[in-house]
Design an enzyme around this catalytic site. Structure first.
Site, PDB file in Angstrom:
ATOM      1  N   HIS A  12       0.847  -1.192   0.000  1.00 41.23           N
ATOM      2  CA  HIS A  12       0.000   0.000   0.000  1.00 41.23           C
ATOM      3  C   HIS A  12       0.886   1.246   0.000  1.00 41.23           C
ATOM      4  O   HIS A  12       1.953   1.241   0.613  1.00 41.23           O
ATOM      5  CB  HIS A  12      -0.883  -0.015   1.255  1.00 41.23           C
ATOM      6  CG  HIS A  12      -1.891   1.091   1.299  1.00 41.23           C
ATOM      7  ND1 HIS A  12      -1.788   2.161   2.160  1.00 41.23           N
ATOM      8  CD2 HIS A  12      -3.015   1.296   0.584  1.00 41.23           C
ATOM      9  CE1 HIS A  12      -2.822   2.973   1.977  1.00 41.23           C
ATOM     10  NE2 HIS A  12      -3.586   2.469   1.026  1.00 41.23           N
ATOM     11  N   SER A  72      -8.470 -15.806  -3.140  1.00 38.41           N
ATOM     12  CA  SER A  72      -8.536 -14.343  -3.156  1.00 38.41           C
ATOM     13  C   SER A  72      -9.908 -13.879  -3.620  1.00 38.41           C
ATOM     14  O   SER A  72     -10.674 -14.627  -4.229  1.00 38.41           O
ATOM     15  CB  SER A  72      -7.451 -13.805  -4.091  1.00 38.41           C
ATOM     16  OG  SER A  72      -7.630 -12.422  -4.311  1.00 38.41           O
TER      17      SER A  72
END
Lengths: 434, 434
Positions: A151, A354
């Site tokens: 991130h 996922s």
């Protein structure tokens, strides 16, 4: 004090626009003004409703209807300033709900009630700010390592904290390349390592291999007092431990802290998160602030007391079983979307277990905008959150597929090759697609 | 995936307590669970109502009833991630309301619409984090100066940012002692100065003399490119410019940034604030983050989109005139409280145009707890916010004064001398009280 009303800075010279702040007219009564504002808010509500029903690209759960049941609490400014585990003279707080939520996350991440310390943050970034600060204060000469798919807050924080930062390469899946990690650890063997481990990268939803990171540290001769691991589990902090039953993602392993978003998988009207660490590290950032009658070891000081109640309510409504069902549904829907895209000849990738489907970036910005797709280079992604029902995915595909045919029909423009981004086996370009 | 339900970490071993998260029973229907949770929330609502009606020591406006009108928006996770002045692909945001609010504050602080940059923060601390980071990045070798009465976030941030920090002495009033500032600036003349100016200190509500700080910098030979001023105006960021009509607290002077709390004087259910700086500094912290399709130059990343709507609503309902009326009322009520306390022979201080009354700390913790008084050493304070009606002050005095008589009636215990804290003229101890 009469002169106050003669204040030079005029507040009502501009014509009324819905989002402006406009000075009430002298003759305007409170009820009229309130009606007018509520009309604007109602229009905005309808706009949000439309936008939320096409919300595919961002990792936030828009299934927030239930929280309106808590609206009577908006009458209060609820402030959980300081340490949630310490009582404060300030009585308008929701710390008991906060502790209920923290206890739940402590069980999820396998740490005893009397062994953890944590708090409800304003979101994943605040958790990263806290965890990496802990790491830096414990190991002041440490270097921060994090993969290039981390991130954006991680390099931002390295800069804020004046920490040396090493970007680690990532694999096609998006997870940290531990061979690269090893080579960089060896070069910097004389300095401690602060490692940010991603439990769900932002774009590909990849999960760094915590066991391999630990093994790499050991192979390079780093003892436990020479490293600190912070887990950025913003997206998968609930999903991953539920899936692996607490074997991999657990405080039983030598991790220092974990940051989990509250508004992502669980859902909350307001961005929030959980930061959890070991009680033994609690003193590291403590400042005894007498005048707020509490020990402040948080980043933000004043803290929203509504968010813990939203989280408490959401967790109590769903429980572990409800969340596990949500995880199963989201994974199923993500696989459905991947299969439909692949079937249509579109480059697509979905990591094991996922909920983030990566695929070829649409050429038409209208589709990107309508469905609020996040894009990176030639990739786009959809985060299959609990509010993303199969019906919404069908609507999206019904929109995308016919339009896509027109982009490539004359053969002058070809779909981009995504082999480097998502791997040859997932690429459906003219070279790699069979 | 069947094994998921066999997860080891049991969530329902503990007996139900109101603030715990407890796994729903298999046979429990959604409505029953919801009813049970709402019962707990209703009890909590009543508890908050009682606590909010005795909320005297904290600088937050509990007059939030009107905001319930906005509760339908709780259905959405509203996220203003990134720069409020840049459009984003994420459509579930409230940036137009945020801009309306920022424009209002820009007018209040005398900066042109096209000359400011800012955003709605999670509170005053985030604004301080942002402003001081701007200062440090503009002047990387700068020393941070701030008075000893500054908010605890200032030294905390100096530590986070690895900045050299000089604490400046303060006067009895609580404002920065510019003679001490001068002596420290002269010693460090070879390094730039980053100065945190308090517009309303946390305990005494003192306002640093901005003009004198600027004069001191000039006297010490600091040119404009050798200093950066951040104003921590958490408490008085609305009050001070309304009172002085924009002569003193204004971007017309060489300040770099200002942080103002939204939940303090204006009021908001959720802690929030406004951070405002010059557009020319916008690039300093910019990172172009492609995947969120916006430039993120904020501290927190994901940002609450409800808070700007609360602020927009509150500002539109009151307008400048309504806020000026609130300021006048609060100052009047603060003077009333000071006069009543002084009349009762109690050491008391109230700075000019301030709403924070500092007085002798009650000996009885029950009173401190009931009225949620903040205490520091031998002092306590009451922040006369808009929700603190005269009737509440009368109730407090009716509670305090008879009890206080019993503490000191036998003459064995004497009230503490507060001369060093609030000045001889305000001290009513046996030596200084006439």
């Amino acid at each position: 004090m009469e002169t106050l009303s003669g204040k030079k800075v005029s507040m009502n010279t501009k014509e009324m626009e819905s989002s402006d702040v406009v000075e009430p007219r002298d003759e305007e009564c409170v009820e009229d003004r309130m009606d007018y504002l509520i009309k604007i808010v109602t229009q905005f509500h309808d706009h949000l409703k439309e936008r939320a029903s096409h919300y595919l690209g961002y990792p936030a759960n828009q299934d927030c209807n239930d929280y309106v049941a808590l609206s009577s609490l908006l009458k209060f400014h609820i402030n959980n300033v300081g340490d949630p585990l310490k009582e404060s003279v300030n009585g308008v707080h929701s710390k008991r709900f906060e502790i209920g939520v923290l206890d739940w996350f402590a069980r999820l991440w396998n740490i005893e009630k009397d062994a953890y310390w944590g708090y409800v943050t304003n979101g994943g970034t605040e958790g990263n700010l806290h965890g990496l600060l802990l790491g830096r204060e414990l190991l002041p000469t440490g270097i921060l390592y994090s993969s290039k798919e981390s991130h954006y807050s991680i390099p931002k924080i390295a800069r804020m904290y004046r920490m040396d930062f090493e970007t680690i390469a990532s694999l096609e899946s998006g997870e940290m390349d531990c061979i690269d990690l090893k080579s960089k650890l060896i070069i910097n063997k004389d300095r401690p390592a602060i490692i940010n481990v991603n439990i769900g990268t932002t774009f590909k939803g990849a999960v760094d291999n915590l066991d391999l990171v630990l093994q790499t540290l050991e192979d390079c001769g780093f003892s436990h007092d020479q490293f600190y691991i912070h887990c950025d589990a913003a997206i998968y902090g609930i999903i991953a431990p539920l899936l692996d039953q607490g074997h991999t993602y657990t405080f039983k392993k030598p991790i220092g802290s974990v940051s989990i978003s509250g508004h992502k998988f669980l859902g909350s009207p307001i961005p929030c998160g959980i930061q959890m660490t070991r009680k033994s590290y609690r003193h590291v950032l403590s400042n005894n602030i007498e005048y707020i009658h509490t020990i402040d070891n948080t980043i933000s000081g004043s803290r929203d007391g509504h968010a813990p109640i939203f989280l408490w309510y959401g967790l109590n409504m769903k429980g572990c079983k409800g969340l596990q069902k949500d995880v199963e549904n989201c994974i199923k829907n993500a696989r459905y979307l991947r299969d439909r895209l692949k079937h249509a000849g579109i480059s697509t990738m979905l990591n094991e277990m996922s909920i983030i489907v990566v695929f070829e970036r649409p050429l038409d910005h209208e589709i990107v905008h309508k469905w609020q797709l996040q894009c990176l280079g030639n990739m786009a992604h959809i985060v299959v959150m609990p509010h993303v029902a199969r019906e919404i995915l069908d609507n999206f595909l019904d929109d995308l597929l016919p339009k896509r045919n027109t982009w490539y029909q004359d053969g002058k423009v070809l779909p981009h090759c995504l082999a480097e981004d998502i791997g040859i086996s997932n690429c459906a370009c003219s070279i790699h697609g069979k």
